[in-house]
Scaffold this motif. Structure first.
Motif, mmCIF file in Angstrom:
data_model
loop_
_atom_site.group_PDB
_atom_site.id
_atom_site.type_symbol
_atom_site.label_atom_id
_atom_site.label_comp_id
_atom_site.label_asym_id
_atom_site.label_seq_id
_atom_site.Cartn_x
_atom_site.Cartn_y
_atom_site.Cartn_z
ATOM 1 N N LYS A 18 0.880 -1.172 0.000
ATOM 2 C CA LYS A 18 0.000 0.000 0.000
ATOM 3 C C LYS A 18 0.912 1.214 0.000
ATOM 4 O O LYS A 18 1.844 1.263 0.801
ATOM 5 C CB LYS A 18 -0.844 0.022 1.275
ATOM 6 N N GLY A 38 -2.779 7.990 7.579
ATOM 7 C CA GLY A 38 -2.830 9.337 7.014
ATOM 8 C C GLY A 38 -4.085 9.601 6.187
ATOM 9 O O GLY A 38 -4.727 10.640 6.338
ATOM 10 N N HIS A 76 1.960 4.442 1.244
ATOM 11 C CA HIS A 76 1.557 5.212 2.411
ATOM 12 C C HIS A 76 1.549 6.697 2.126
ATOM 13 O O HIS A 76 2.300 7.194 1.322
ATOM 14 C CB HIS A 76 2.453 4.872 3.610
ATOM 15 N N SER A 98 -4.738 -7.589 5.256
ATOM 16 C CA SER A 98 -4.038 -6.478 5.899
ATOM 17 C C SER A 98 -4.925 -5.990 7.040
ATOM 18 O O SER A 98 -6.057 -6.451 7.203
ATOM 19 C CB SER A 98 -3.719 -5.377 4.888
ATOM 20 N N ILE A 99 -4.400 -5.084 7.840
ATOM 21 C CA ILE A 99 -5.174 -4.610 8.991
ATOM 22 C C ILE A 99 -6.334 -3.750 8.487
ATOM 23 O O ILE A 99 -7.490 -3.972 8.835
ATOM 24 C CB ILE A 99 -4.272 -3.834 9.978
ATOM 25 N N ILE A 121 -10.040 5.230 3.782
ATOM 26 C CA ILE A 121 -9.720 3.831 3.448
ATOM 27 C C ILE A 121 -10.480 2.857 4.357
ATOM 28 O O ILE A 121 -10.222 1.666 4.352
ATOM 29 C CB ILE A 121 -8.198 3.570 3.466
HETATM 30 P P1 XMP Z 1 -2.070 -2.592 6.821
HETATM 31 O O1 XMP Z 1 -3.446 -2.267 6.437
HETATM 32 O O2 XMP Z 1 -1.056 -2.326 5.737
HETATM 33 O O3 XMP Z 1 -1.726 -1.574 7.999
HETATM 34 O O4 XMP Z 1 -1.925 -3.968 7.408
HETATM 35 C C1 XMP Z 1 -0.563 -1.568 8.781
HETATM 36 C C2 XMP Z 1 -0.575 -0.278 9.572
HETATM 37 O O5 XMP Z 1 -0.405 0.835 8.682
HETATM 38 C C3 XMP Z 1 -1.521 1.694 8.738
HETATM 39 N N1 XMP Z 1 -1.818 2.139 7.370
HETATM 40 C C4 XMP Z 1 -1.503 3.355 6.896
HETATM 41 N N2 XMP Z 1 -0.900 4.391 7.499
HETATM 42 N N3 XMP Z 1 -1.098 5.628 5.512
HETATM 43 C C5 XMP Z 1 -0.723 5.543 6.794
HETATM 44 O O6 XMP Z 1 -0.193 6.525 7.326
HETATM 45 C C6 XMP Z 1 -1.711 4.622 4.830
HETATM 46 O O7 XMP Z 1 -2.045 4.756 3.660
HETATM 47 C C7 XMP Z 1 -1.921 3.419 5.574
HETATM 48 N N4 XMP Z 1 -2.459 2.215 5.270
HETATM 49 C C8 XMP Z 1 -2.389 1.447 6.378
HETATM 50 C C9 XMP Z 1 -2.643 0.884 9.344
HETATM 51 O O8 XMP Z 1 -3.593 1.700 9.997
HETATM 52 C C10 XMP Z 1 -1.890 -0.026 10.287
HETATM 53 O O9 XMP Z 1 -1.603 0.638 11.507
#
Ligand code: XMP
Length: 514
Positions: free
Chosen positions: A344, A394, A346, A510-511, A399
């Motif tokens: 993803k 962010g 960020h 993913s989370i 999302i």
């Molecule tokens: P995922 O969904 O990738 O999330 O398993 C892991 C951690 O990252 C955060 N997250 C983001 N933080 N911009 C951010 O600043 C993003 O686009 C973004 N996408 C996921 C998510 O909340 C979790 O803590």
């Protein structure tokens, strides 16, 4: 600012160098990481009470391997060499370093030959973390071997007269069972530390340093997101230079319930910086209209954020410094990010200072880990709810709304999320569940409310436990808590008619849902 008791850590490029610093700080002793090639005179000018030589990726026999001035060992300051630091010490003081017959990597049982000095209070055999190809094959004169493993005859050595200790394993990592004890022994038995350093000493030092850097009339600009890191930086800089700090807070309308007002309150009353709130929700919602693809949402939000911020910053005229809440894991992540596949993209504003023409950055949290940042925030007097805030992406709620983002949908997810958060806090689980939120799934389903047929949204509950957010397990929340949350959401949130629970681990999920 000179600390009463400083441990200098010479960094040879090891993966765990900042962890060493952290362990030392956990023992209430101030520590500073400096590059291995800092001139000895500069090291001594910091009046260290002890020096730690970190691990590193090189072999001491490489032509371009990092070397230090051997006079360091004659300065009368206790030294602890770890891994590469041990091998370098052996080589420089007349010992020998050879390739190990078998590379040791991972947990290894180390047999300690004594339970005094460096190993005081430790067991005679202990699991330690090893990661090396080379090892000391002969101690330098004046040293004796104090530990061994099946493959490593000199797993630790000491010269008591000169107060030089060396270990091949890594006491700083948690896999080394008694590592903290070993570091304590070095600090208290060899260096004579008193251990009176605290986070408030860190705050005082950082505040003084910021004042020195910024000068009598310098000004600082900070992009305040309302998250823990940027808030702690703001509080710190406010204490250093007051209203010469300008914080720009871009409100994209996709924050959690109450968050935007709390940020405004804290930074206009508790820490009254020069605070600019840019209410840009209309612009973000406008640009997100019709967009359903997650990466495109991120891209639009990132772009809009930069543009809005730039507009505000330009209107403020020239400020001298740009402050950022970079913390140590960010530093690591950006270094390693090049190899990792981008799952993803960020929301990244790393390029912002350059675009705005800033050459000087102020990053007072660069050496701290997240929990240390929280401790610092509490020391500075930031509200607990802000300091202990869970991570928030962010791009915000955008999302967590599957499909097109609209202000109405943002309201549904915001309200349901607030209920979920309230109930988790009321159940006393907020410090145990690392991230929890609701998702507005794109699914509408049939229901009955009163005598009416409804066709409304399905809300998903997502709650995870994790150490590093790279992997995660779904949190086993009590059924009665889930029942309360579900009942409250369908009763209190208009257009939410069904609640489901996400019970997927990461990986494969993913989370976040997008
Ligand atoms: P995922 O969904 O990738 O999330 O398993 C892991 C951690 O990252 C955060 N997250 C983001 N933080 N911009 C951010 O600043 C993003 O686009 C973004 N996408 C996921 C998510 O909340 C979790 O803590």
């Amino acid at each position: 600012m000179q600390q009463k008791e400083t441990i200098i850590i010479l960094d040879f490029g090891g993966q765990y160098t900042q962890l060493i610093a952290r362990r030392v700080r956990e023992c209430h002793v101030y520590s500073e990481v400096v590059p291995w090639n800092m001139p000895l005179a500069d090291i001594l000018a910091r009046k260290p009470i002890g020096i730690i030589l970190s691990g590193g990726p090189s072999s001491v026999h490489d032509a371009d391997a990092p070397r230090i001035d051997p006079a360091l060992y004659e300065a009368g300051i206790p030294v602890l060499g770890i891994c590469y630091g041990m091998q370098l010490t052996a080589l420089l003081l007349g010992g020998a370093v050879e390739k190990a017959k078998e590379r040791e990597y991972g947990r290894v049982t180390v047999r300690m030959k004594e339970q005094t000095g460096l190993f005081g209070g430790m067991q005679s055999a202990s699991n330690c973390w090893m990661s090396h190809t080379w090892q000391v094959s002969a101690c330098p004169p004046g040293f004796r071997v104090i530990a061994e493993t099946d493959n490593c005859p000199v797993a630790a050595m000491v010269n008591e007269d000169k107060k030089i200790c060396c270990v091949q394993f890594h006491p700083e990592v948690t896999h080394t069972e008694e590592g903290t004890m070993l570091i304590r022994n070095f600090l208290f038995r060899f260096c004579g530390c008193s251990g009176d350093w605290t986070m408030s000493t860190y705050a005082e030092t950082a505040i003084k340093q910021i004042r020195e850097t910024v000068g009598e009339d310098g000004t600082v600009l900070l992009a305040l997101s309302g998250g823990v890191d940027s808030s702690v930086v703001a509080a710190l800089i406010y204490k250093a230079i007051g209203k010469r700090l300008t914080c720009v807070f871009v409100d994209h309308g996709l924050l959690r319930k109450g968050e935007s007002d709390q940020v405004c309150h804290v930074f206009s009353h508790l820490f009254p910086v020069r605070f600019i709130r840019s209410d840009a929700a209309d612009r973000f919602f406008g640009d997100l209209k019709g967009v359903t693809e997650p990466e495109e949402k991120r891209h639009i939000i990132g772009r809009d954020f930069i543009e809005v911020f730039k507009k505000e910053a330009t209107a403020l005229g020239k400020l001298d410094y740009f402050a950022q809440g970079t913390i140590y894991p960010d530093v690591i992540e950006s270094g390693q990010g090049t190899n990792a596949a981008v799952i993803k993209s960020h929301h990244n504003v790393g390029g912002l200072p350059k675009e705005l023409g800033f050459t000087e950055l102020i990053e007072p949290l660069r050496m701290l880990f997240k929990d240390e940042v929280r401790a610092l925030g509490e020391t500075l007097g930031l509200p607990k709810e802000l300091v202990w805030r869970q991570p928030f992406p962010g791009p915000g709620l955008a999302i967590r709304i599957i499909g097109e983002v609209t202000p109405e949908k943002a309201e549904i997810v915001r309200e349901s999320d607030a209920i979920f958060r309230e109930e988790i806090v009321a159940a006393g689980l907020d410090r145990h569940v690392n991230q929890y939120f609701t998702v507005l799934t794109g699914i509408q389903s049939v229901g009955v409310m009163g005598d009416e047929r409804t066709y409304d949204y399905t809300i998903a509950l997502r709650a995870v436990t994790t150490d590093d957010f790279m992997t995660a397990d779904w949190a086993r929340l009590p059924y009665d808590l889930i029942a309360r949350v579900s009942a409250r959401i369908v009763n209190e949130v208009p257009h939410a008619s069904r609640v489901v629970m996400d019970v997927t681990t990461k990986p494969p999920a993913s989370i976040e849902w997008e």
